[in-house]
Design a protein around this motif. Structure first.
Motif, short mmCIF file in Angstrom:
data_model
loop_
_atom_site.label_atom_id
_atom_site.label_comp_id
_atom_site.label_asym_id
_atom_site.label_seq_id
_atom_site.Cartn_x
_atom_site.Cartn_y
_atom_site.Cartn_z
N PRO A 55 0.62 -1.25 -0.21
CA PRO A 55 -0.02 0.05 0.08
C PRO A 55 0.92 1.29 -0.03
N ARG A 56 0.51 2.37 -0.70
CA ARG A 56 0.87 3.76 -0.59
C ARG A 56 0.26 4.66 0.11
N LEU A 57 0.68 5.48 0.37
CA LEU A 57 0.06 6.71 1.20
C LEU A 57 -0.77 7.47 0.39
N LEU A 58 -2.03 7.90 0.83
CA LEU A 58 -2.81 8.81 0.01
C LEU A 58 -3.16 9.98 0.90
N GLU A 59 -2.60 11.04 0.87
CA GLU A 59 -2.71 12.22 1.92
C GLU A 59 -3.91 12.97 1.30
N LEU A 60 -4.78 12.88 2.39
CA LEU A 60 -6.27 13.87 2.07
C LEU A 60 -5.90 15.24 1.80
N ASP A 61 -6.10 15.59 0.78
CA ASP A 61 -5.84 17.36 0.32
C ASP A 61 -4.42 17.41 -0.06
N GLY A 62 -3.74 16.37 -0.34
CA GLY A 62 -2.29 16.31 -0.66
C GLY A 62 -2.13 16.38 -2.13
N GLY A 63 -3.13 16.48 -3.26
CA GLY A 63 -2.80 16.57 -4.62
C GLY A 63 -2.79 15.03 -4.87
N VAL A 81 -3.77 4.13 1.08
CA VAL A 81 -4.24 4.29 2.59
C VAL A 81 -3.83 5.77 3.20
N THR A 82 -5.09 6.21 3.48
CA THR A 82 -4.99 7.48 4.19
C THR A 82 -4.76 7.46 5.52
N PRO A 83 -4.22 8.65 6.11
CA PRO A 83 -4.15 8.79 7.62
C PRO A 83 -5.65 8.84 8.14
N PRO A 84 -5.85 8.81 9.23
CA PRO A 84 -7.28 9.14 9.84
C PRO A 84 -7.71 10.47 9.48
N SER A 85 -9.06 10.40 8.99
CA SER A 85 -9.90 11.64 8.58
C SER A 85 -9.94 12.46 9.60
N PHE A 86 -9.86 13.77 9.29
CA PHE A 86 -10.46 14.88 10.27
C PHE A 86 -11.76 15.19 10.08
N ASP A 87 -12.15 14.83 8.84
CA ASP A 87 -13.56 15.42 8.56
C ASP A 87 -14.71 14.08 8.21
N ASP A 88 -15.75 14.21 8.43
CA ASP A 88 -17.01 13.45 8.34
C ASP A 88 -17.02 12.91 6.81
N ARG A 89 -16.80 13.90 6.08
CA ARG A 89 -17.08 13.69 4.54
C ARG A 89 -15.81 13.77 3.52
N VAL A 90 -15.62 12.86 2.99
CA VAL A 90 -14.49 12.81 2.00
C VAL A 90 -14.83 12.38 0.51
N GLU A 91 -14.19 13.25 -0.48
CA GLU A 91 -14.35 12.73 -1.64
C GLU A 91 -13.23 12.13 -2.35
N ILE A 92 -13.17 10.87 -2.96
CA ILE A 92 -11.97 10.39 -3.54
C ILE A 92 -12.38 10.25 -5.10
N THR A 93 -11.35 10.73 -5.86
CA THR A 93 -11.47 10.96 -7.16
C THR A 93 -10.59 9.90 -7.92
N GLY A 102 -12.13 10.36 11.82
CA GLY A 102 -11.22 9.38 12.78
C GLY A 102 -11.20 8.19 12.23
N LYS A 103 -11.42 7.80 10.82
CA LYS A 103 -10.96 6.50 10.17
C LYS A 103 -10.28 6.57 9.20
N ILE A 104 -9.49 5.43 8.89
CA ILE A 104 -8.57 5.26 7.81
C ILE A 104 -9.27 4.92 6.61
N ILE A 105 -9.01 5.44 5.51
CA ILE A 105 -9.53 5.24 4.21
C ILE A 105 -8.65 4.22 3.38
N ILE A 106 -9.19 3.16 2.77
CA ILE A 106 -8.50 2.39 2.03
C ILE A 106 -8.98 2.11 0.68
N VAL A 107 -8.13 2.26 -0.28
CA VAL A 107 -8.67 2.26 -1.69
C VAL A 107 -7.93 1.27 -2.50
N ALA A 108 -8.42 0.02 -2.91
CA ALA A 108 -7.88 -0.95 -3.33
C ALA A 108 -8.26 -1.05 -5.02
N MET A 109 -7.36 -1.03 -6.09
CA MET A 109 -7.75 -1.16 -7.40
C MET A 109 -7.01 -2.30 -8.11
#
Length: 183
Positions: free
Chosen positions: A74-82, A97-109, A158-165
């Motif tokens: 896995p690689r790091l996906l930083e939220l709001d990190g480009g 894998v992201t660090p734990p989110s500070f926000d209730d709502r996140v958009e993955i593109t 407060g949750k870690i987001i995991i994106v598997a492709m």
């Protein structure tokens, strides 16, 4: 002749099963290690020290990837990190894998900008309790047309987001850009 036909059918079934086997297991293991490092999630933690910790982990991951000669795992996906970008060759996968989110709502593109591979995407979250829950799934079709898919995830503070492709093609590639933003 019957043996050959049966062997071919079994091989086709096994390939299809492997192509469809899509999950967040690899990312979940890294999320568990992340929770071990940070301990319990504290919603009142300030962003500056938290980002400094994330940067330390990112530096270690980048060093491992650069000196290990590959970007396996896995690689790091930083939220709001480009944007992060990559290329998934036939029958392989990429996990972020992201660090734990500070926000209730996140958009993955995810932007498929080149390649023909049919590629499955699964997005999961893992809380400090170690429970991994699937939030979304999608399959990019086998075509040359570029496609952008956005996933809005709710209740992820407060949750870690995991994106598997996973590339489900044998000989085609999947070139992508991925990012995560608070919504």
């Amino acid at each position: 002749m019957k043996k050959i036909i049966i062997t071919i059918i079994i091989a086709i079934f096994a390939c299809n099963f492997q192509a469809q086997a899509q999950n967040c297991n690899q990312g979940a293991k890294l999320a568990e290690k992340t929770w071990e490092k940070w301990g319990p999630w504290k919603p009142n933690i300030t962003l500056i020290p938290f980002k400094a910790e994330v940067q330390k982990i990112k530096n270690v991951w980048n060093w491992i990837a650069a000196n290990g000669g590959a970007t396996i795992g896995p690689r790091l996906l930083e939220l709001d990190g480009g944007n992060e970008s990559g290329n998934i060759a036939g029958q392989t996968k990429s996990t972020f894998v992201t660090p734990p989110s500070f926000d209730d709502r996140v958009e993955i593109t995810i932007n498929k900008y080149d390649g023909r591979a049919k590629t499955g995407v699964v997005i999961c979250v893992q809380g400090r309790d170690g429970v991994t829950t699937q939030k979304a799934s999608y399959e990019f079709p086998n075509d040359r047309n570029g496609k952008v898919k956005k996933f809005t995830l709710n209740n992820v503070r407060g949750k870690i987001i995991i994106v598997a492709m996973k590339n489900q093609s044998v000989g085609n590639k999947f070139k992508y850009r991925i990012n995560g933003k608070k919504k």
